[in-house]
Design an enzyme around this catalytic site. Structure first.
Site, PDB file in Angstrom:
ATOM      1  N   GLU A   1      -8.840   2.246  -2.609  1.00  0.00           N
ATOM      2  CA  GLU A   1      -9.022   2.209  -1.131  1.00  0.00           C
ATOM      3  C   GLU A   1     -10.377   2.928  -0.663  1.00  0.00           C
ATOM      4  O   GLU A   1     -10.448   4.181  -0.750  1.00  0.00           O
ATOM      5  CB  GLU A   1      -7.725   2.817  -0.402  1.00  0.00           C
TER       6      GLU A   1
ATOM      7  N   HIS B   1      -8.566  -2.035   7.533  1.00  0.00           N
ATOM      8  CA  HIS B   1      -9.550  -1.004   7.890  1.00  0.00           C
ATOM      9  C   HIS B   1     -10.978  -1.552   8.175  1.00  0.00           C
ATOM     10  O   HIS B   1     -11.829  -0.616   8.792  1.00  0.00           O
ATOM     11  CB  HIS B   1      -9.819   0.000   6.935  1.00  0.00           C
TER      12      HIS B   1
ATOM     13  N   HIS C   1      -2.272  -3.345   4.614  1.00  0.00           N
ATOM     14  CA  HIS C   1      -1.391  -2.336   5.557  1.00  0.00           C
ATOM     15  C   HIS C   1      -2.168  -2.411   6.743  1.00  0.00           C
ATOM     16  O   HIS C   1      -2.712  -1.507   7.116  1.00  0.00           O
ATOM     17  CB  HIS C   1      -1.365  -1.042   4.782  1.00  0.00           C
TER      18      HIS C   1
ATOM     19  N   HIS D   1       0.818  -1.324   0.198  1.00  0.00           N
ATOM     20  CA  HIS D   1      -0.051   0.154  -0.072  1.00  0.00           C
ATOM     21  C   HIS D   1       0.913   1.199   0.081  1.00  0.00           C
ATOM     22  O   HIS D   1       1.621   1.601   0.922  1.00  0.00           O
ATOM     23  CB  HIS D   1      -0.854  -0.057   1.313  1.00  0.00           C
TER      24      HIS D   1
ATOM     25  N   ASP E   1       2.219   2.118   3.847  1.00  0.00           N
ATOM     26  CA  ASP E   1       1.622   3.126   3.938  1.00  0.00           C
ATOM     27  C   ASP E   1       2.223   4.454   3.491  1.00  0.00           C
ATOM     28  O   ASP E   1       1.879   5.524   4.016  1.00  0.00           O
ATOM     29  CB  ASP E   1       0.812   3.268   5.175  1.00  0.00           C
TER      30      ASP E   1
ATOM     31  N   ASP F   1       0.450   5.579  -0.766  1.00  0.00           N
ATOM     32  CA  ASP F   1      -0.590   6.541  -1.264  1.00  0.00           C
ATOM     33  C   ASP F   1      -0.162   7.640  -1.814  1.00  0.00           C
ATOM     34  O   ASP F   1      -0.732   8.720  -2.065  1.00  0.00           O
ATOM     35  CB  ASP F   1      -1.450   7.221   0.175  1.00  0.00           C
TER      36      ASP F   1
ATOM     37  N   HIS G   1     -12.806   2.288   4.548  1.00  0.00           N
ATOM     38  CA  HIS G   1     -11.697   3.140   4.959  1.00  0.00           C
ATOM     39  C   HIS G   1     -11.996   3.202   6.633  1.00  0.00           C
ATOM     40  O   HIS G   1     -12.462   2.357   6.922  1.00  0.00           O
ATOM     41  CB  HIS G   1     -11.595   4.315   4.027  1.00  0.00           C
TER      42      HIS G   1
END
Length: 375
Positions: free
Chosen positions: A119, A187, A208, A21, A320, A23, A146
């Site tokens: 995500e 999540h 993650h 993961h 992340d 971002d 999320h």
């Protein structure tokens, strides 16, 4: 360079390394820059990723909860557009990868494979057709929630609405199995996790997440969850965020979040500042908490704990990068990733086991999911 450093460098260089993961696309959108342009906030730009030795990374098409029921699919499409454009902009460095074979291929080419993970399940706007369309655009996982509940699945970040998955949520999982699309349970609430495992017919991943036994944040996985994920054939990819690997940071964060749904003592489900605010305000909010900095050693503590509980075949890495306000000392951006390999060697982990954690476990899991494809 010492013998130990040389050994770590050689292992890191030859290993297939998959990050579950990253971002960076959302950061690029916020800052209106390209991946080959440096920004002081960056945790993973082109130079850092090249220095990291990463073979392939899941670039997240992250949809902030503010877009739920308000153009979430369009926002996800915009992030996918950015990912595609950046790969086309620097084709000598990045190559879109849609399957496990492509990850192996890019290792030989020396390029960085870019996979797409969406995500936030609200991105599909309660439509299986939209889910299928995203798969057609190259999305290879969907994080079912999320920090927000959506209309068919409960998150670890809010008080439950559904008691886990709705029947439509189970149909989302079954459809993803049929597509060969990875079900990502990072999540989700504990009840959602339970029901995903009841529903899926192929392995699932936590792209993650870290270990709740070491850091009692609800985003992390309990030992029971780790064991059951292993029994499913899946993998937990350890998150580097300081709040997920350091108990003091986790408790400071949890007790500072004063939104509805929190218990009086600050316990209860994860709550984060409203995603309607901009990222700079979020960073300011986090920094004023005065949290200590976590350490690279603590990240490795989580990896080693997951290995002990789930088995070495069911652990990976999910950084992340560019999605968190604080990374551990010694792992503050992607270029420091070789230090993680060195620390695993220092802990006495055998090289074949380290290679599994860095990427081979993910490849095995992905191949099993691909083999279950029916569409």
């Amino acid at each position: 360079m010492s013998e130990a450093s040389t050994r770590a460098s050689e292992l890191h260089r030859r290993a297939i390394i998959v990050d579950g993961h990253c971002d960076t696309p959302y950061r690029l959108k916020r800052q209106q820059i390209h991946i080959d342009e440096h920004h002081t906030e960056a945790q993973a730009d082109m130079r850092m990723l090249k220095d990291s030795g990463i073979t392939a990374s899941f670039f997240a098409a992250y949809v902030p909860p503010a877009y739920a029921n308000r153009g979430a699919a369009r926002f996800a499409d915009e992030l996918i557009d950015i990912i595609d454009a950046e790969c086309l902009r620097r084709p000598e460095v990045f190559e879109r990868a849609n399957d496990s074979a492509a990850i192996r291929r890019v290792k030989g080419s020396g390029k960085i494979g870019v996979l797409i993970g969406i995500e936030g399940g609200h991105a599909i706007e309660d439509s299986l057709e939209t889910l299928r369309r995203f798969y057609g655009r190259g999305a290879r996982y969907l994080t079912l929630t999320h920090v927000n509940n959506n209309n068919w699945a409960d998150s670890s970040g809010e008080t439950a609405r559904h008691g886990g998955l709705t029947e439509f949520g189970r149909e989302v999982v079954r459809t993803m199995n049929d597509l060969g699309m990875i079900v990502d349970i990072s999540h989700v609430s504990d009840a959602t996790f339970d029901q995903v495992l009841e529903t899926t017919r192929v392995p699932v991943i936590a792209s993650h997440s870290s270990c709740r036994a070491l850091t009692s944040h609800p985003r992390n996985m309990t030992d029971d969850m780790l064991q059951r994920l292993a029994a499913n054939g899946g993998i937990c990819m350890i998150n580097f965020f300081s709040a997920f690997v350091n108990e003091e940071v986790a408790q400071t964060l949890l007790h500072s979040q004063k939104r509805p749904g929190r218990d009086a003592d600050g316990s209860g489900p994860e709550e984060v500042p409203d995603d309607h605010i901009d990222w700079e305000s979020y960073l300011t909010w986090f920094r004023q908490l005065g949290c200590p900095q976590a350490s690279l050693s603590q990240v490795v503590d989580h990896i080693m704990h997951a290995v002990e509980v789930a088995g070495v075949d069911h652990v990976g890495i999910g950084s992340d990068f560019d999605g968190v306000p604080a990374l551990p000392e010694g792992l503050t951006d992607a270029s420091f990733l070789p230090a993680l390999t060195a620390e695993l060697l220092t802990r006495g982990l055998a090289e074949p086991k380290i290679e599994k954690i860095l990427g081979l476990n993910f490849l095995r899991t992905f191949e099993a999911i691909e083999a279950g494809k029916r569409s």
